[in-house]
Design a protein around this motif. Structure first.
Motif, short mmCIF file in Angstrom:
data_model
loop_
_atom_site.label_atom_id
_atom_site.label_comp_id
_atom_site.label_asym_id
_atom_site.label_seq_id
_atom_site.Cartn_x
_atom_site.Cartn_y
_atom_site.Cartn_z
N LEU A 78 13.12 -10.06 -4.76
CA LEU A 78 14.53 -9.53 -4.86
C LEU A 78 14.76 -8.42 -4.09
CD1 LEU A 78 14.29 -8.69 -8.92
CD2 LEU A 78 16.01 -10.26 -7.66
N ILE A 79 13.82 -7.77 -3.34
CA ILE A 79 13.97 -6.98 -2.34
C ILE A 79 14.51 -7.63 -1.07
CG2 ILE A 79 13.08 -5.28 -0.76
CD1 ILE A 79 11.31 -4.42 -3.35
N TRP A 80 13.73 -8.78 -0.85
CA TRP A 80 14.17 -9.77 0.27
C TRP A 80 15.52 -10.29 0.07
CZ3 TRP A 80 8.67 -12.35 0.79
CH2 TRP A 80 7.78 -11.57 1.32
N ASP A 81 15.72 -10.54 -0.96
CA ASP A 81 17.11 -11.29 -1.06
C ASP A 81 18.24 -10.90 -0.38
OD1 ASP A 81 16.05 -13.30 -2.68
OD2 ASP A 81 16.64 -12.53 -4.50
N PRO A 82 18.58 -9.45 -0.31
CA PRO A 82 19.62 -9.04 0.45
C PRO A 82 19.29 -8.98 2.00
CG PRO A 82 18.83 -7.48 -0.85
CD PRO A 82 18.26 -8.43 -1.19
N GLY A 83 18.18 -9.32 2.45
CA GLY A 83 17.60 -9.26 3.81
C GLY A 83 16.85 -8.23 4.19
N ARG A 84 16.47 -7.41 3.17
CA ARG A 84 15.75 -6.05 3.71
C ARG A 84 14.11 -6.48 3.67
NH1 ARG A 84 18.87 -2.83 -0.67
NH2 ARG A 84 20.69 -2.19 0.42
N GLY A 85 13.49 -5.64 4.53
CA GLY A 85 11.88 -5.80 4.52
C GLY A 85 11.54 -7.18 5.11
N PHE A 86 12.14 -7.67 6.29
CA PHE A 86 11.90 -9.01 6.76
C PHE A 86 11.07 -8.57 8.13
CE2 PHE A 86 15.04 -11.52 4.31
CZ PHE A 86 14.08 -12.14 3.78
N ASP A 87 11.14 -7.23 8.49
CA ASP A 87 10.11 -7.13 9.72
C ASP A 87 8.82 -7.60 9.44
OD1 ASP A 87 9.24 -4.10 9.55
OD2 ASP A 87 10.99 -4.60 8.54
N LEU A 88 8.12 -7.72 10.28
CA LEU A 88 6.61 -8.12 10.04
C LEU A 88 5.81 -7.11 9.34
CD1 LEU A 88 4.75 -10.49 10.12
CD2 LEU A 88 3.98 -9.87 12.37
N THR A 89 5.91 -5.83 9.75
CA THR A 89 5.29 -4.76 9.28
C THR A 89 5.61 -4.60 7.77
OG1 THR A 89 5.08 -3.70 11.57
CG2 THR A 89 4.38 -2.35 9.73
N THR A 90 6.72 -4.64 7.64
CA THR A 90 7.21 -4.28 6.32
C THR A 90 6.96 -5.41 5.19
OG1 THR A 90 9.12 -3.00 7.10
CG2 THR A 90 9.19 -3.57 4.63
N ALA A 91 7.15 -6.56 5.71
CA ALA A 91 6.74 -7.74 4.94
C ALA A 91 5.27 -8.11 4.67
CB ALA A 91 7.13 -9.00 5.90
N ASP A 92 4.21 -7.58 5.55
CA ASP A 92 2.85 -7.43 5.39
C ASP A 92 2.49 -6.56 4.28
OD1 ASP A 92 2.59 -9.61 7.25
OD2 ASP A 92 1.65 -8.57 8.58
N PHE A 93 3.17 -5.28 4.53
CA PHE A 93 2.94 -4.30 3.57
C PHE A 93 3.21 -4.76 2.23
CE2 PHE A 93 4.32 -0.56 1.36
CZ PHE A 93 2.99 0.21 1.14
N MET A 94 4.31 -5.31 2.02
CA MET A 94 4.78 -5.67 0.77
C MET A 94 3.89 -6.77 0.28
SD MET A 94 9.09 -5.32 1.31
CE MET A 94 9.47 -6.07 -0.35
N CYS A 95 3.50 -7.49 1.03
CA CYS A 95 2.77 -8.69 0.55
C CYS A 95 1.29 -7.97 -0.03
CB CYS A 95 2.40 -9.85 1.33
SG CYS A 95 3.60 -10.82 1.78
N TRP A 96 0.52 -7.12 0.60
CA TRP A 96 -0.36 -6.69 0.20
C TRP A 96 -0.21 -5.60 -0.90
CZ3 TRP A 96 -5.16 -7.80 1.31
CH2 TRP A 96 -5.17 -8.47 2.65
N GLU A 97 0.81 -4.89 -0.93
CA GLU A 97 1.29 -4.02 -2.18
C GLU A 97 1.35 -4.82 -3.66
OE1 GLU A 97 4.17 -0.31 -2.52
OE2 GLU A 97 5.23 -2.34 -1.96
#
Length: 116
Positions: A78-97
């Motif tokens: 849902l956070i990714w749907d509007p296009g937020r958090g796609f930079d690699l660092t944020t995406a990796d952090f969100m996955c680990w989170e």
């Protein structure tokens, strides 16, 4: 393929799909438990005996983790749907989170429930 290393976002995508499938089968077990409750005390006690066994508890813990992990992955999407958090660092952090949150919440739920 030997030089390809799996990334955390790829692994979490696969795990999200597996947890979705696990929720399907876990929901069948939940339906069995509800049907047994409606069928009478004997059937309910039999199902509770199976779900209360070591394997039954393990299945319930895995089902709880799958539910929480799938929910956390859904929130991540849902956070990714509007296009937020796609930079690699944020995406990796969100996955680990997602992984950490699902494990911690599962542990907390079972600790509070007294591992019953």
């Amino acid at each position: 393929l030997q030089i390809y290393a799996p990334l955390i976002n790829m692994v979490m995508s696969i795990v999200h799909r597996f947890t979705g499938a696990a929720l399907y089968f876990g929901s069948v077990l939940l339906a069995v438990w509800l049907i047994a409750a409606a069928a009478g005390p004997e059937a309910f006690e039999q199902v509770n005996a199976v779900f209360g066994s070591v394997i039954g508890r393990l299945i319930r813990i895995v089902y709880a983790w799958a539910l929480l992990h799938h929910m956390a992955g859904g929130i991540r999407h849902l956070i990714w749907d509007p296009g937020r958090g796609f930079d690699l660092t944020t995406a990796d952090f969100m996955c680990w989170e997602t992984l950490v949150v699902s494990v911690v919440l599962t542990a907390l739920i079972w600790i509070v429930a007294g591992l019953s």
